[in-house]
Scaffold this active site. Structure first.
Site, PDB file in Angstrom:
ATOM      1  CG  ASP A   1       1.101   7.260   3.576  1.00 60.02           C
ATOM      2  OD1 ASP A   1       0.059   7.178   3.847  1.00 60.02           O
ATOM      3  OD2 ASP A   1       1.789   8.240   3.743  1.00 60.02           O
TER       4      ASP A   1
ATOM      5  NE  ARG B   1      -7.745  -1.283   3.395  1.00 61.45           N
ATOM      6  CZ  ARG B   1      -7.182  -0.106   2.948  1.00 61.45           C
ATOM      7  NH1 ARG B   1      -5.741  -0.121   2.571  1.00 61.45           N
ATOM      8  NH2 ARG B   1      -7.868   0.977   2.732  1.00 61.45           N
TER       9      ARG B   1
ATOM     10  CD  GLU C   1      -3.778   7.815   1.561  1.00 60.52           C
ATOM     11  OE1 GLU C   1      -4.563   8.229   2.422  1.00 60.52           O
ATOM     12  OE2 GLU C   1      -2.576   8.194   1.463  1.00 60.52           O
TER      13      GLU C   1
ATOM     14  NE  ARG D   1      -2.643   2.822   2.716  1.00 62.20           N
ATOM     15  CZ  ARG D   1      -2.198   4.169   3.573  1.00 62.20           C
ATOM     16  NH1 ARG D   1      -0.888   4.593   3.846  1.00 62.20           N
ATOM     17  NH2 ARG D   1      -3.141   5.153   3.424  1.00 62.20           N
TER      18      ARG D   1
HETATM   19  C1  AAO Z   1       0.807  14.541  12.408  1.00 63.66           C
HETATM   20  C2  AAO Z   1       0.020  15.708  13.041  1.00 63.66           C
HETATM   21  C3  AAO Z   1      -0.332  16.891  12.287  1.00 63.66           C
HETATM   22  C4  AAO Z   1       1.224  17.333  12.131  1.00 63.66           C
HETATM   23  C5  AAO Z   1       2.021  16.196  11.302  1.00 63.66           C
HETATM   24  C6  AAO Z   1       3.417  16.729  11.242  1.00 63.66           C
HETATM   25  O1  AAO Z   1      -1.489  14.921  13.139  1.00 63.66           O
HETATM   26  O2  AAO Z   1      -0.785  17.803  12.925  1.00 63.66           O
HETATM   27  O3  AAO Z   1       1.607  18.550  11.321  1.00 63.66           O
HETATM   28  O4  AAO Z   1       1.944  14.970  12.208  1.00 63.66           O
HETATM   29  O5  AAO Z   1       4.295  16.714  12.416  1.00 63.66           O
HETATM   30  C7  AAO Z   1      -1.185  10.476   9.447  1.00 63.66           C
HETATM   31  C8  AAO Z   1      -2.395  11.487  10.183  1.00 63.66           C
HETATM   32  C9  AAO Z   1      -1.759  12.674  10.404  1.00 63.66           C
HETATM   33  C10 AAO Z   1      -0.197  12.709  10.973  1.00 63.66           C
HETATM   34  C11 AAO Z   1       0.532  12.056   9.959  1.00 63.66           C
HETATM   35  C12 AAO Z   1       1.972  12.306  10.239  1.00 63.66           C
HETATM   36  O6  AAO Z   1      -3.315  11.390   9.701  1.00 63.66           O
HETATM   37  O7  AAO Z   1      -2.492  13.482  11.355  1.00 63.66           O
HETATM   38  O8  AAO Z   1       0.158  14.197  10.861  1.00 63.66           O
HETATM   39  O9  AAO Z   1       0.100  10.701  10.106  1.00 63.66           O
HETATM   40  O10 AAO Z   1       2.195  11.646  11.448  1.00 63.66           O
HETATM   41  C13 AAO Z   1      -4.545  13.856   2.908  1.00 63.66           C
HETATM   42  C14 AAO Z   1      -3.763  13.151   2.089  1.00 63.66           C
HETATM   43  C15 AAO Z   1      -3.676  11.656   2.441  1.00 63.66           C
HETATM   44  C16 AAO Z   1      -3.388  11.122   3.900  1.00 63.66           C
HETATM   45  C17 AAO Z   1      -4.429  12.087   4.774  1.00 63.66           C
HETATM   46  C18 AAO Z   1      -4.405  12.093   6.375  1.00 63.66           C
HETATM   47  O11 AAO Z   1      -3.736  13.089   0.673  1.00 63.66           O
HETATM   48  O12 AAO Z   1      -2.542  11.005   1.926  1.00 63.66           O
HETATM   49  O13 AAO Z   1      -4.113  13.400   4.378  1.00 63.66           O
HETATM   50  N1  AAO Z   1      -3.323   9.930   4.400  1.00 63.66           N
HETATM   51  C19 AAO Z   1      -2.069   9.116   4.598  1.00 63.66           C
HETATM   52  C20 AAO Z   1      -2.445   8.071   5.649  1.00 63.66           C
HETATM   53  C21 AAO Z   1      -2.321   8.730   7.021  1.00 63.66           C
HETATM   54  C22 AAO Z   1      -1.063   9.691   7.329  1.00 63.66           C
HETATM   55  C23 AAO Z   1      -0.329  10.220   6.022  1.00 63.66           C
HETATM   56  C24 AAO Z   1      -0.991   9.974   4.737  1.00 63.66           C
HETATM   57  C25 AAO Z   1       0.743  10.727   6.072  1.00 63.66           C
HETATM   58  O14 AAO Z   1      -3.112   7.281   5.408  1.00 63.66           O
HETATM   59  O15 AAO Z   1      -2.496   8.085   8.121  1.00 63.66           O
HETATM   60  O16 AAO Z   1      -1.246  10.881   8.195  1.00 63.66           O
HETATM   61  O17 AAO Z   1       1.906   9.978   5.947  1.00 63.66           O
HETATM   62  C26 AAO Z   1      -8.739  16.421   1.505  1.00 63.66           C
HETATM   63  C27 AAO Z   1      -7.783  15.633   0.407  1.00 63.66           C
HETATM   64  C28 AAO Z   1      -7.114  14.537   1.050  1.00 63.66           C
HETATM   65  C29 AAO Z   1      -6.365  14.969   2.383  1.00 63.66           C
HETATM   66  C30 AAO Z   1      -7.535  15.472   2.994  1.00 63.66           C
HETATM   67  C31 AAO Z   1      -7.008  15.527   4.783  1.00 63.66           C
HETATM   68  O18 AAO Z   1      -9.833  15.686   1.710  1.00 63.66           O
HETATM   69  O19 AAO Z   1      -8.544  15.505  -0.612  1.00 63.66           O
HETATM   70  O20 AAO Z   1      -6.048  14.460  -0.030  1.00 63.66           O
HETATM   71  O21 AAO Z   1      -5.601  13.691   2.644  1.00 63.66           O
HETATM   72  O22 AAO Z   1      -8.198  16.398   2.778  1.00 63.66           O
HETATM   73  O23 AAO Z   1      -6.074  16.710   4.526  1.00 63.66           O
HETATM   74  C32 AAO Z   1     -13.818  16.358   1.954  1.00 63.66           C
HETATM   75  C33 AAO Z   1     -13.144  16.165   0.529  1.00 63.66           C
HETATM   76  C34 AAO Z   1     -12.130  15.366   0.646  1.00 63.66           C
HETATM   77  C35 AAO Z   1     -11.140  16.298   1.659  1.00 63.66           C
HETATM   78  C36 AAO Z   1     -11.495  16.203   3.105  1.00 63.66           C
HETATM   79  C37 AAO Z   1     -11.068  17.013   4.152  1.00 63.66           C
HETATM   80  O24 AAO Z   1     -14.309  14.881   2.402  1.00 63.66           O
HETATM   81  O25 AAO Z   1     -14.155  15.695  -0.283  1.00 63.66           O
HETATM   82  O26 AAO Z   1     -11.369  15.443  -0.707  1.00 63.66           O
HETATM   83  O27 AAO Z   1     -13.178  17.142   2.841  1.00 63.66           O
HETATM   84  O28 AAO Z   1     -10.801  18.307   3.866  1.00 63.66           O
END
Ligand code: AAO
Length: 512
Positions: free
Chosen positions: A212, A352, A248, A210
């Site tokens: 990321d 999944r 992803e 997967r």
């Molecule tokens: C942590 C802290 C942060 C700090 C950071 C650095 O929480 O405050 O700044 O550390 O110190 C995970 C956690 C994060 C964490 C990170 C690192 O979720 O909170 O940050 O580990 O420890 C985007 C990405 C997507 C990502 C998702 C969470 O595109 O790739 O954010 N998922 C993966 C993993 C996830 C991981 C990471 C990536 C990083 O699965 O577990 O993060 O390795 C929109 C965009 C999306 C975006 C979302 C959220 O979505 O389209 O692409 O995802 O926003 O930002 C409607 C819309 C929808 C939109 C949504 C939210 O539903 O239709 O499109 O609203 O606005």
């Protein structure tokens, strides 16, 4: 000769869409935050015997250790290098798990974090899962090694250096995702280090990845990295097998970056699937089960053979990522089981199943203040083992949805009906539906507020079948309900809306 080369090229480019599961195994489970030792045991005692095809594991790479908040689950998405020791265990334990799972036909899919390293504010020191030194301030990660030359910052135009606007493609790919130091994947050196990491895992015996945060990487860069990957280990896989890649990419529409940019190089997570299924099963916005008749591409999803599907994932089950409030999870167990059963019965996509742990939710204005809480752990932050209770459920705070009879048995159903067509659809115009998979399996759901009472075409040969939701077939008898199918394939079905599980499923192997 030319034809042969062409055939080989096509073969290579299509191979990473194949999950590589053993024949007859059609679903994987995400054992979120499980320890390697527990996964190894689960493969042998449960997943292998119950027909699971594989396990998605949490990132095995060395990550930062965060203590404020206290050991959040998301620390593992902040790598500081590619040494294989993490909260789930060390390299030996990882290798032992891969070997033991492979040996019982359950394959391992690694969550690979290659878009970035830790957060820019990660500090310097040895607060990492193997105790290796790193310095986020000057982007020094000596165990790889990466230096400040290996990051994208120069190409990012936002004031903060972070992604500020998802409508700007360059920002999304060249700036920092939530402050995470963004690797310059167009550099040959970075491609080399990331693919070396993945190749080490392939050589150890994993079946795929997967990947990321793919939205934040250029498809061309990803394709270059995938192109460097080894074939799978021939100890377990046919010679020439390519690693399965599922990427992803959150595409719910409304952004310039779409999943279709990535389906050329691997499968892609279909986030619309869980978000829309959640609406239907919750009956929100006037949605009804009867609308599922053309589920799949008919709902605007990507092509089935490109999709990796799930009801919920580790992000959106706690409000991270995307999908919103409609996402169903184990917290809503009754509708969750229905949603997962529908997913596993329906032919669309590669499936999944999610397997979670419980945490203390604290929802304020729709937002969980405790969305960071890590897996069940001891005082020092180390992860607690998964214990198994006498009734087969899990202890120590592990939910083990995949062990819920209704879900386990539907994984079996999917295996039994593999390759069969979606047929004999019936609905009452509301929330009662049924369909068969060729002449091998039949599912009927009542999500209305009244009884379902109908004679339905099951598509199955006549006989007596055990419902695999209320029970199952055991030593020649049914532990739950029985369904009698006539010589014409029809069965008279009654399901009260007040039942614990208002749905039934029967299949060729549940026949008495
Ligand atoms: C942590 C802290 C942060 C700090 C950071 C650095 O929480 O405050 O700044 O550390 O110190 C995970 C956690 C994060 C964490 C990170 C690192 O979720 O909170 O940050 O580990 O420890 C985007 C990405 C997507 C990502 C998702 C969470 O595109 O790739 O954010 N998922 C993966 C993993 C996830 C991981 C990471 C990536 C990083 O699965 O577990 O993060 O390795 C929109 C965009 C999306 C975006 C979302 C959220 O979505 O389209 O692409 O995802 O926003 O930002 C409607 C819309 C929808 C939109 C949504 C939210 O539903 O239709 O499109 O609203 O606005």
């Amino acid at each position: 000769m030319k034809l042969l080369i062409l055939a080989t090229l096509i073969g290579l480019s299509f191979a990473q869409f194949n999950p590589n599961t053993q024949s007859g195994r059609t679903a994987i489970v995400h054992l979120f935050e499980w320890r390697w030792a527990d996964i190894a045991a689960e493969c042998e005692r449960f997943l292998g015997p119950n027909g699971f095809g594989g396990v998605q594991i949490s990132p095995p790479s060395e990550s930062i250790v965060v203590t404020n908040p206290w050991h959040p689950w998301w620390q593992r998405y902040q790598p500081i290098g590619y040494n294989l020791c993490s909260r789930s265990g060390n390299e030996n334990e990882l290798r032992d798990m891969i070997t033991r799972c492979n040996n019982v036909g359950v394959y391992i899919y690694v969550d690979a974090v290659i878009n970035h390293m830790c957060g820019a504010g990660g500090g310097s020191g040895t607060h990492s899962s193997c105790g290796s030194y790193f310095n986020a301030n000057n982007k020094d990660f000596p165990t790889v090694p990466y230096s400040n030359l290996d990051f994208n910052d120069g190409k990012c135009n936002t004031g903060s250096g972070n992604i500020e606007n998802y409508q700007d493609v360059n920002q999304v790919r060249n700036c920092r995702l939530v402050g995470l130091l963004d690797l310059a994947l167009e550099k040959d050196y970075v491609r080399g280090k990331t693919s070396d990491y993945m190749n080490k895992l392939i050589d150890m015996g994993v079946a795929g990845f997967r990947v990321d945060a793919c939205k934040h990487m250029w498809p061309g860069d990803l394709s270059a990295v995938y192109g460097r990957l080894h074939n799978l280990n021939t100890k377990w896989f046919p010679s020439g097998s390519r690693p399965f890649i599922f990427q992803e990419v959150i595409d719910l529409g409304g952004e310039p970056i779409t999943s279709s940019e990535y389906t050329g190089v691997g499968r892609v997570t279909e986030f619309k699937y869980g978000a829309k299924l959640g609406n239907v099963i919750r009956k929100w916005n006037g949605e009804k089960l009867s609308f599922l008749k053309n589920w799949g591409e008919g709902w605007g999803f990507m092509p089935s053979d490109k999709a990796l599907v799930f009801t919920d994932n580790h992000d959106n089950q706690r409000g991270h990522g995307a999908g919103g409030a409609s996402i169903v999870t184990f917290w809503d167990a009754r509708i969750y089981k229905m949603a997962v059963a529908f997913m596993l019965a329906h032919p669309y996509g590669f499936t999944r199943v999610m397997s979670s742990y419980r945490w203390d939710r604290n929802i304020v204005n729709g937002q969980d203040q405790n969305d960071w809480i890590g897996p069940p752990s001891n005082g020092d932050g180390s992860t607690k083992p998964v214990t198994i209770n006498a009734d087969g459920t899990c202890g120590n705070g592990w939910v083990c949805e995949h062990r819920w009879r209704q879900i386990t048995n539907m994984v079996g159903f999917r295996n039994v009906v593999n390759g069969q067509t979606f047929s004999n659809w019936w609905d009452n115009g509301s929330n009662q539906i049924s369909f068969s998979r060729g002449n091998r399996g039949f599912l009927v759901i009542n999500n209305d507020d009244w009884e379902l009472n109908a004679t339905l075409n099951t598509g199955l040969p006549g006989g007596t079948y055990c419902d695999i939701i209320s029970g199952q077939k055991e030593s020649g008898r049914c532990t739950g309900k029985q369904v009698t199918v006539g010589g014409d394939g029809r069965a008279s079905i009654r399901i009260s809306n007040s039942e614990e599980d208002p749905f039934m499923a029967i299949h060729a192997d549940s026949k008495l």
